[in-house]
Structures are given as structure tokens and as C-alpha cells.
Motif scaffolding. Structure first.
Motif, mmCIF file in Angstrom:
data_model
loop_
_atom_site.group_PDB
_atom_site.id
_atom_site.type_symbol
_atom_site.label_atom_id
_atom_site.label_comp_id
_atom_site.label_asym_id
_atom_site.label_seq_id
_atom_site.Cartn_x
_atom_site.Cartn_y
_atom_site.Cartn_z
ATOM 1 N N SER A 1 8.110 -5.252 -8.343
ATOM 2 C CA SER A 1 8.391 -4.316 -9.430
ATOM 3 C C SER A 1 8.262 -2.854 -9.023
ATOM 4 C CB SER A 1 7.464 -4.599 -10.616
ATOM 5 O OG SER A 1 6.104 -4.523 -10.226
ATOM 6 N N ALA A 2 7.423 -2.575 -8.007
ATOM 7 C CA ALA A 2 7.248 -1.191 -7.569
ATOM 8 C C ALA A 2 8.095 -0.858 -6.350
ATOM 9 C CB ALA A 2 5.772 -0.913 -7.277
ATOM 10 N N GLY A 3 8.793 -1.850 -5.804
ATOM 11 C CA GLY A 3 9.712 -1.586 -4.700
ATOM 12 C C GLY A 3 9.089 -1.610 -3.329
ATOM 13 N N GLY A 4 7.905 -2.230 -3.171
ATOM 14 C CA GLY A 4 7.314 -2.316 -1.840
ATOM 15 C C GLY A 4 5.801 -2.258 -1.896
ATOM 16 N N LEU A 5 5.202 -1.906 -0.759
ATOM 17 C CA LEU A 5 3.752 -1.903 -0.638
ATOM 18 C C LEU A 5 3.128 -0.530 -0.842
ATOM 19 C CD1 LEU A 5 3.493 -4.216 2.488
ATOM 20 C CD2 LEU A 5 2.547 -4.723 0.249
ATOM 21 N N GLY A 6 3.932 0.521 -0.809
ATOM 22 C CA GLY A 6 3.395 1.878 -0.852
ATOM 23 C C GLY A 6 3.436 2.499 -2.233
ATOM 24 N N GLY A 7 2.608 3.545 -2.413
ATOM 25 C CA GLY A 7 2.644 4.323 -3.640
ATOM 26 C C GLY A 7 1.687 3.867 -4.711
ATOM 27 N N TYR A 8 0.896 2.826 -4.446
ATOM 28 C CA TYR A 8 -0.043 2.310 -5.428
ATOM 29 C C TYR A 8 -1.091 1.469 -4.719
ATOM 30 C CZ TYR A 8 2.309 -2.119 -4.707
ATOM 31 O OH TYR A 8 2.822 -3.240 -4.126
ATOM 32 N N GLU A 9 -2.186 1.173 -5.412
ATOM 33 C CA GLU A 9 -3.170 0.226 -4.909
ATOM 34 C C GLU A 9 -3.887 -0.429 -6.083
ATOM 35 O OE1 GLU A 9 -6.705 1.643 -2.947
ATOM 36 O OE2 GLU A 9 -6.461 3.663 -3.760
ATOM 37 N N ILE A 10 -4.256 -1.681 -5.892
ATOM 38 C CA ILE A 10 -5.039 -2.401 -6.897
ATOM 39 C C ILE A 10 -6.497 -1.990 -6.727
ATOM 40 C CG2 ILE A 10 -5.733 -4.653 -7.766
ATOM 41 C CD1 ILE A 10 -3.151 -5.798 -6.612
ATOM 42 N N LEU A 11 -7.106 -1.461 -7.790
ATOM 43 C CA LEU A 11 -8.503 -1.036 -7.714
ATOM 44 C C LEU A 11 -9.457 -2.157 -8.107
ATOM 45 C CD1 LEU A 11 -8.368 2.550 -9.278
ATOM 46 C CD2 LEU A 11 -8.292 1.901 -6.860
ATOM 47 N N LYS A 12 -9.077 -2.914 -9.125
ATOM 48 C CA LYS A 12 -9.982 -3.961 -9.602
ATOM 49 C C LYS A 12 -9.217 -4.963 -10.460
ATOM 50 C CE LYS A 12 -14.435 -4.610 -11.987
ATOM 51 N NZ LYS A 12 -15.077 -5.273 -10.823
ATOM 52 N N VAL A 13 -9.630 -6.213 -10.385
ATOM 53 C CA VAL A 13 -9.160 -7.248 -11.297
ATOM 54 C C VAL A 13 -10.389 -7.730 -12.057
ATOM 55 C CG1 VAL A 13 -8.050 -9.504 -11.509
ATOM 56 C CG2 VAL A 13 -7.312 -7.922 -9.717
ATOM 57 N N HIS A 14 -10.379 -7.612 -13.385
ATOM 58 C CA HIS A 14 -11.612 -7.860 -14.126
ATOM 59 C C HIS A 14 -11.383 -8.745 -15.347
ATOM 60 C CE1 HIS A 14 -10.376 -4.898 -17.192
ATOM 61 N NE2 HIS A 14 -9.938 -4.169 -16.176
ATOM 62 N N ASP A 15 -12.487 -9.238 -15.870
ATOM 63 C CA ASP A 15 -12.494 -10.120 -17.029
ATOM 64 C C ASP A 15 -12.331 -9.292 -18.294
ATOM 65 O OD1 ASP A 15 -13.080 -11.803 -19.119
ATOM 66 O OD2 ASP A 15 -14.857 -12.692 -18.203
ATOM 67 N N ALA A 16 -11.217 -9.512 -19.022
ATOM 68 C CA ALA A 16 -10.994 -8.863 -20.318
ATOM 69 C C ALA A 16 -10.657 -9.968 -21.325
ATOM 70 C CB ALA A 16 -9.875 -7.839 -20.219
ATOM 71 N N ASP A 17 -11.486 -11.004 -21.329
ATOM 72 C CA ASP A 17 -11.270 -12.224 -22.090
ATOM 73 C C ASP A 17 -10.623 -11.957 -23.470
ATOM 74 O OD1 ASP A 17 -11.388 -14.897 -22.674
ATOM 75 O OD2 ASP A 17 -13.482 -14.882 -23.286
ATOM 76 N N PRO A 18 -9.483 -12.624 -23.764
ATOM 77 C CA PRO A 18 -8.839 -13.730 -23.030
ATOM 78 C C PRO A 18 -7.862 -13.270 -21.942
ATOM 79 C CG PRO A 18 -7.674 -13.365 -25.062
ATOM 80 C CD PRO A 18 -8.814 -12.376 -25.059
ATOM 81 N N PHE A 19 -7.797 -11.957 -21.699
ATOM 82 C CA PHE A 19 -6.861 -11.430 -20.713
ATOM 83 C C PHE A 19 -7.530 -11.270 -19.351
ATOM 84 C CE2 PHE A 19 -5.039 -10.054 -24.712
ATOM 85 C CZ PHE A 19 -3.664 -10.180 -24.512
ATOM 86 N N LEU A 20 -6.688 -11.193 -18.350
ATOM 87 C CA LEU A 20 -7.102 -10.796 -17.009
ATOM 88 C C LEU A 20 -6.602 -9.371 -16.808
ATOM 89 C CD1 LEU A 20 -8.377 -11.869 -14.315
ATOM 90 C CD2 LEU A 20 -6.051 -12.395 -13.576
ATOM 91 N N GLY A 21 -7.504 -8.429 -16.568
ATOM 92 C CA GLY A 21 -7.133 -7.025 -16.429
ATOM 93 C C GLY A 21 -6.906 -6.630 -14.985
ATOM 94 N N VAL A 22 -5.790 -5.956 -14.713
ATOM 95 C CA VAL A 22 -5.463 -5.506 -13.357
ATOM 96 C C VAL A 22 -5.353 -3.983 -13.384
ATOM 97 C CG1 VAL A 22 -3.870 -5.698 -11.413
ATOM 98 C CG2 VAL A 22 -4.154 -7.631 -12.992
ATOM 99 N N GLU A 23 -6.318 -3.306 -12.766
ATOM 100 C CA GLU A 23 -6.319 -1.844 -12.749
ATOM 101 C C GLU A 23 -5.582 -1.354 -11.503
ATOM 102 O OE1 GLU A 23 -9.464 1.925 -12.947
ATOM 103 O OE2 GLU A 23 -10.153 -0.135 -13.332
ATOM 104 N N VAL A 24 -4.561 -0.545 -11.709
ATOM 105 C CA VAL A 24 -3.702 -0.087 -10.613
ATOM 106 C C VAL A 24 -3.705 1.438 -10.569
ATOM 107 C CG1 VAL A 24 -1.386 -0.148 -9.610
ATOM 108 C CG2 VAL A 24 -2.222 -2.105 -10.935
ATOM 109 N N LYS A 25 -3.922 1.977 -9.385
ATOM 110 C CA LYS A 25 -3.836 3.423 -9.163
ATOM 111 C C LYS A 25 -2.487 3.735 -8.524
ATOM 112 C CE LYS A 25 -5.837 7.203 -6.430
ATOM 113 N NZ LYS A 25 -6.856 7.560 -5.410
#
Length: 331
Positions: free
Chosen positions: A53-77
Motif C-alpha cells: 500500500s505504501a509502494g515499498g519499504l521506505g518512507g515509514y516504519e512500524i513503531l509498535k503493534v499493541h493490544d487495543a481489544d478487540p482490535f490489534l493496533g499498528v502504530e506507523v511513523k
């Protein structure tokens, strides 16, 4: 994570994508909590989805994947406004949902499509409510600056991904000239040989669902050996089917390739074009589809279309329209 006043330095911003499976048999949060295998598989699904979706490996990074019950939260910089914009457009068009479903089905070995509910937030702002206002979404993400560095667990999972990607190259012995020869009815992909065949309707659907905004780049690669896709053909397709969206543009591209090349419109040529565009995960999906369809390799029939009003053909410009591919090399 809260809104802050930002300096006039390099563009950065942060967003959190919340994921929840709508299939009773699959709980993404529970799988990610499984330290044995589930955590790595779900992280790989998330990583491959971001690459698509972002077009490759550059320009972003995953900072944390955390419990947001019932969701799974993915924090992206995000550290590149163009990459962030491409991600937002993929999210808005449904390409992110499609990638999540495809990668989950493949990596979790599911028998049917996985339906996923998502929500995208920047600080307290729910971006799903403003996807038609791209600049506003970018502003919210930019003002939502990350308050943490990359989580140690994410670092470990990233390293595992790299090790997994390098493992075949390390373990496979050097091939002799005789071993490296590929039969004329086969093609080679990721050091494996696959039986080549004509493209099918399922191939076209899989390609159209997964390629997103990169369809033009794939078309230009195919156009190197297909006269029907040379010159202004790609840009004319983009103009003619702009109202129908990315899926239809990609569908028409591959349909035109098949109509022009006939029996030579084969899976191997498409997989090679995807590799050249660094769309390795989509190429993997196409090869997986090939394994399932080997018993019924019927070519795609011409799809009947409801007549519609068409805009007049666009006049050719002196310059060539070009949208640079921001993809990094996916291992």
C-alpha cells in the motif's frame, strides 16, 4: 500520541491502524499474542500489506503493534509525505483491505477470504471520516508526532523477516549451468521453477485487486515487449477508465495485454514484470494462484461490459507522463 506544533524540518507524522477480523475462526489479536508462530505470521501480514500500500519499504516504519481489544493496533511513523499520501490513497480505495485479506489467507492457510474491519486514526482524529479530504488527513498525521521509538519486539520481528528472506539464498548450493537452464514451458521465480501457462480470469482478478496504483508501472514493463501497451497507451487507459477506479484500470490493462499477445500472454511474463516493479508479494500471490489452478488453465474470456458514455480520447502530449515508483526491494 497527541497533536503537537511541529517545526519546519523534515516531514514526519504518525497514524495508528486498528485491525479486527470479522471471521469467527480467526482472531488477529489472539494470534499476535501467540509467541510461538502466530506473532511472526501476523507481523508479516502487516508488513507485506504496508509494502503493497505504501509502494515499498521506505518512507515509514512500524513503531509498535499493541493490544487495543478487540482490535490489534499498528502504530506507523511516516517520514515521507509522498509515501504517506500513497498509503492513504490505497486505504481509501480498499487496496489495504484487499492486501490484508490476501496475505492473511496465504500465510494462515485459510480456506476462504478473510474479512477485516479497519479504522485509521491520527491522535484523536478518525481519518476514515475524512478520506475524501486527503490534505486534511495528511495534516492530522503530520501533527500527530510519535512519542516513542521503535519497540524492541518490532526490531526482533524485523530481523526475523530479514533472516527468513535470506535463508533460501544461504542454504541453496551454487547451481551449475545445466541446473540453471529453465525449460521453455516454465519460468523461474525466487530460485524455483514453475510451469508456465496462459493467464486466466482468476489471474486478472488477483492482479487487479492487488496492484493498486502501481498498475501503470507494471504496464510500462509489459509494454517493452507488447506493442499494444507502447507509447501513450498506458496514459490513455488511465484517462479513459479514471472514473471506474484503480481496479478497472488494472483490469483493462491486463485484458488488453491478453488480447494483443494471445497465447503468449503468459503468467511468467506477468510475474517477471511484477518482480521488476518490486511487487514481490503480489507476484507470490500470482504463483500461489497458479498452483491452485493448474488443473484448469483456461484463458480469460472477454468480459461483457455495459455500454457507457465515454469521454473523447485525450490528445497526445509532447512529454511522457511518469509517476516514479517509490518501491524498495522486498526481500
Amino acid at each position: 500520541m497527541a497533536d503537537k506544533t511541529v517545526d519546519c524540518g523534515p516531514w514526519t507524522g504518525c497514524a495508528v491502524m486498528f485491525l479486527q477480523s470479522l471471521s469467527p475462526a480467526v482472531n488477529l489479536l489472539s494470534l499476535y499474542k501467540d509467541p510461538q508462530e502466530g506473532k511472526f505470521i501476523i507481523f508479516k501480514v502487516i508488513k507485506l500489506t504496508l509494502i503493497d500500500s505504501a509502494g515499498g519499504l521506505g518512507g515509514y516504519e512500524i513503531l509498535k503493534v499493541h493490544d487495543a481489544d478487540p482490535f490489534l493496533g499498528v502504530e506507523v511513523k511516516f517520514v515521507d509525505v509522498g509515501v504517506c499520501q500513497q498509503f492513504l490513497e490505497s486505504y481509501s480505495s480498499g487496496a489495504v483491505h484487499q492486501s490484508l485479506s490476501q496475505h492473511s489467507c496465504r500465510l494462515l492457510a485459510l480456506s476462504q477470504e478473510l474479512r477485516v474491519e479497519t479504522q485509521l486514526k491520527a491522535s484523536t482524529h478518525i481519518l476514515d471520516l475524512h478520506l475524501d479530504k486527503l490534505e486534511l488527513c495528511l495534516q492530522h498525521i503530520h501533527l500527530s508526532q510519535p512519542e516513542r521509538l521503535c519497540d524492541e519486539e518490532i526490531d526482533r520481528l524485523e530481523q526475523l523477516l530479514k533472516i527468513q528472506a535470506l535463508r533460501p539464498a544461504v542454504q541453496s548450493p551454487a547451481s551449475t549451468p545445466e541446473e540453471s537452464q529453465v525449460p521453455s514451458n516454465c519460468f523461474k521465480f525466487q530460485n524455483r521453477v514453475f510451469e508456465d501457462r496462459m493467464l486466466t480470469a482468476a489471474d486478472v482478478q488477483s492482479f487487479s485487486n492487488g496492484v493498486g496504483r502501481q498498475w501503470k508501472n507494471v504496464g510500462r514493463v509489459l509494454g517493452k515487449s507488447c506493442r499494444a501497451l507502447k507509447g501513450p497507451a498506458i496514459d490513455n487507459l488511465a484517462y479513459e477508465y479514471e472514473r471506474e477506479g484503480l481496479y478497472e484500470q488494472a483490469y483493462q490493462l491486463l485484458s488488453r495485454f491478453i488480447q494483443a499477445e494471445g497465447r503468449e500472454a503468459k503468467l511468467g511474463r506477468l510475474v517477471k514484470a511484477l518482480e521488476d516493479c518490486k511487487l514481490t508479494s503480489l507476484a507470490e500471490n500470482m504463483v500461489d494462484t497458479q498452483q491452485l489452478e493448474r488443473s484448469d488453465p483456461t484463458p480469460i474470456p472477454l468480459r461483457e461490459r455495459t455500454p457507457r458514455l465515454r469521454r473523447p480520447p485525450r490528445k497526445e502530449c509532447s512529454g511522457t507522463l511518469f509517476s516514479p515508483l517509490r518501491s524498495g526491494l522486498m526481500q
